[in-house]
Design a protein around this motif. Structure first.
Motif, short mmCIF file in Angstrom:
data_model
loop_
_atom_site.label_atom_id
_atom_site.label_comp_id
_atom_site.label_asym_id
_atom_site.label_seq_id
_atom_site.Cartn_x
_atom_site.Cartn_y
_atom_site.Cartn_z
N SER A 332 0.88 -1.29 0.13
CA SER A 332 -0.06 0.00 -0.16
C SER A 332 0.76 1.31 -0.08
CB SER A 332 -1.00 -0.20 1.11
OG SER A 332 -1.88 -1.26 1.30
N GLY A 333 1.94 1.23 0.87
CA GLY A 333 2.82 2.26 1.01
C GLY A 333 3.36 2.70 -0.29
N ALA A 338 3.97 6.27 -5.23
CA ALA A 338 3.99 6.22 -6.68
C ALA A 338 3.05 7.19 -7.26
CB ALA A 338 3.96 4.75 -7.25
N LEU A 339 1.68 6.96 -6.79
CA LEU A 339 0.62 7.70 -7.09
C LEU A 339 0.72 9.40 -6.71
CD1 LEU A 339 -2.36 5.51 -6.09
CD2 LEU A 339 -1.77 5.94 -8.35
N GLY A 340 1.43 9.44 -5.41
CA GLY A 340 1.62 10.79 -5.28
C GLY A 340 2.67 11.40 -6.15
N CYS A 369 3.51 4.49 5.60
CA CYS A 369 3.17 3.00 5.47
C CYS A 369 4.37 2.20 5.23
CB CYS A 369 2.01 2.86 4.41
SG CYS A 369 0.55 3.53 4.86
N LEU A 370 5.45 2.74 4.45
CA LEU A 370 6.55 2.06 3.96
C LEU A 370 7.43 1.80 5.21
CD1 LEU A 370 7.37 3.23 0.58
CD2 LEU A 370 6.85 0.96 1.02
N THR A 371 8.00 3.04 6.01
CA THR A 371 9.25 2.59 6.59
C THR A 371 8.78 2.06 7.85
OG1 THR A 371 8.41 4.87 7.79
CG2 THR A 371 10.02 4.97 5.94
N THR A 372 7.66 2.07 8.60
CA THR A 372 7.58 1.11 10.01
C THR A 372 7.58 -0.21 9.71
OG1 THR A 372 6.29 3.02 10.96
CG2 THR A 372 5.90 0.78 11.90
N PRO A 373 6.79 -0.64 8.80
CA PRO A 373 6.90 -2.29 8.54
C PRO A 373 8.10 -2.69 7.97
CG PRO A 373 5.48 -1.36 7.01
CD PRO A 373 5.69 -0.27 7.74
N LEU A 443 9.84 1.06 -6.69
CA LEU A 443 9.38 0.48 -5.58
C LEU A 443 8.28 -0.59 -5.91
CD1 LEU A 443 8.71 4.10 -3.35
CD2 LEU A 443 10.19 1.93 -2.60
N LEU A 444 7.57 -0.20 -6.95
CA LEU A 444 6.45 -1.28 -7.29
C LEU A 444 7.05 -2.77 -7.49
CD1 LEU A 444 4.04 1.24 -9.29
CD2 LEU A 444 3.91 0.41 -6.86
#
Length: 464
Positions: A332-333, A338-340, A369-373, A443-444
């Motif tokens: 999701s992150g 990418a959308l942003g 959403c990316l960094t914490t997980p 990233l994707l």
């Protein structure tokens, strides 16, 4: 009998240490006009920031490995002392070269503080609690980003710029008391073999690379003999470092970290993610000021929406990632970033200010959403004796991504801007925004390489 660790007190100390480290960058940025006026070193301003980034980046993996060998408390304390000592000396600087050298010392300390802080959190809090705490600690960066300009401005206007450094002393003392006095570790003490050769080769190779990236394209041409020589030196020494790490019993940076998909995929995610944010943080305020015509104060607060959305997403992720799955949040992150970035690439000179706010919120939320997980995945994938170097390598990849991003975007921008007319500036920044979107695409693809949670146990065994 070994004393029990007071987790709450230690956590407060870690929060304090992380806060002063995070606050440092924004505070110094605010105070630089006053500093350069008093110390008469306008041409050296960039080095005040560059040397701090360089020493922090080089020191992080070394201190991370030392924390695995000698324990977290000893290495954290050493880093805190270096950081506070560097702060005091920076505040007492009488010339710009002195300030640069003392900032280098301060950066060495920061190279221990941030990764070892997150490593200790990984030790103290298991499972779901660890994820929640990583989200809480991510909020410290946001708070520091918001308070930095205010604190820096207050000291400069009402006291002295020197107190932006001196204020680290009382906070550092409080952090020292909390961590050194209340953190009690249990690990087997045995003879340690320090990889001095590997550390030396790594330092020379990465320092040469970072210096070339930080100074190429503006201080020196990319084709200059100095920059080309630095790249050549970095390649030679990094190759020697990699060879050495395969030969020693206790490598400074175990190469097994990069053969483990549960580790190397989050490292790649961090690299590309922070490369994207570096471009946004530099060129978004510039767009606000030069294209939309806002004043410097307004452009200085441009990034506030991102710094608010990021920790909100980090905290939400920390709370729900174990229920919904870490992989779901990473995916999701990456999609949100990418959308942003795509939205950013579509703006033009007539785009309203509200678009900028929306873009920054989307990007900040995606990075949260990316960094914490990513951090939780890394720490869950290794045992205690590897957690320090695994965590510090993540910090290294963050900084390397930012540095590469700054160099790449700066070169692209300078190639498009031959004179500083508003039209050319807008064109140059628009090319940067398109490049940010292109860099967000890996990233994707990278997230598709992340193993499923069913393979986590097997991957952890491979890492250890």
């Amino acid at each position: 009998m070994t004393k029990a660790t007071n987790r709450k007190v230690v956590t407060l100390g870690l929060l304090a240490s992380l806060f002063v480290g995070a606050l440092d960058t924004t505070v110094v940025s605010t105070a630089m006009p006053s500093i350069s006026a008093e110390l008469s070193g306008l041409s050296l301003i960039s080095w005040v920031f560059s040397i701090y980034t360089l020493t922090t980046c080089v020191a992080a993996p070394i201190f991370g490995k030392l924390s695995d060998l000698f324990g977290r408390r000893a290495v954290f304390t050493a880093g805190l002392i270096l950081f506070v000592l560097g702060s005091i000396l920076s505040g007492a600087s009488q010339t710009m070269p002195q300030l640069i050298w003392f900032r280098a010392l301060q950066g060495l300390g920061a190279g221990a503080l941030t990764p070892v802080t997150f490593t200790i959190i990984g030790d103290l809090y298991p499972g779901e609690q660890r994820a929640k705490m990583q989200g809480v600690f991510a909020s410290v960066w946001s708070i520091a980003g918001l308070l930095g300009p205010l604190v820096g401005g207050y000291f400069v206007d009402h006291i002295s710029w020197r107190w932006i450094f001196y204020m680290n002393l009382p906070i550092g003392i409080a952090a020292f008391i909390c961590v050194f006095g209340f953190l009690h570790e249990q690990f087997v003490k045995k003879a340690k073999q320090i990889d001095f050769t590997g550390a030396a080769l790594f330092t020379v190779g990465i320092t040469s690379l970072l210096y070339a990236l930080l100074n190429g394209g503006h201080a020196h041409a990319w084709s200059s003999s100095l920059i080309l020589s630095l790249f050549a030196v970095s390649v030679v020494f990094i190759l020697l470092f990699l060879y050495t790490e395969t030969r020693v019993k206790e490598p400074m940076l175990p190469l097994s970290l990069f053969r483990n998909r549960m580790l190397n995929v989050p490292y790649m995610i961090n690299f590309f993610g922070f490369c994207v944010t570096a471009g946004v943080m530099i060129y978004m305020p510039m767009w606000i000021q030069t294209v939309l015509g806002h004043n410097a104060t307004s452009s200085g607060f441009t990034l506030v929406p991102m710094t608010i959305a990021w920790p909100i997403a980090s905290n939400l992720t920390g709370r729900y990632m174990f229920r919904l799955g870490t992989r779901a949040f990473v995916i999701s992150g990456a999609v949100i970033v990418a959308l942003g970035s795509l939205w950013l690439a579509t703006i033009n000179t007539s785009s309203p200010y509200i678009y900028i706010i929306g873009i920054l919120i989307v990007l900040g939320f995606g990075m949260g959403c990316l960094t914490t997980p990513s951090m939780v995945i890394i720490q869950n994938a290794v045992e205690w004796q590897m957690r320090g170097v695994a965590t510090s390598t993540s910090s290294f990849m963050n900084t390397l991504g930012q540095t590469v991003g700054v160099a790449f975007f700066g070169t692209l921008f300078n190639s498009a801007v031959t004179n500083s007319t508003p039209a050319q500036l807008a064109t140059g920044m628009h090319w940067v925004f398109i490049a940010i979107f292109i860099i967000s695409l890996p990233l994707l693809s990278v997230i598709g390489l992340l193993p499923s949670q069913r393979k986590a146990v097997q991957t952890k065994q491979q890492a250890s």
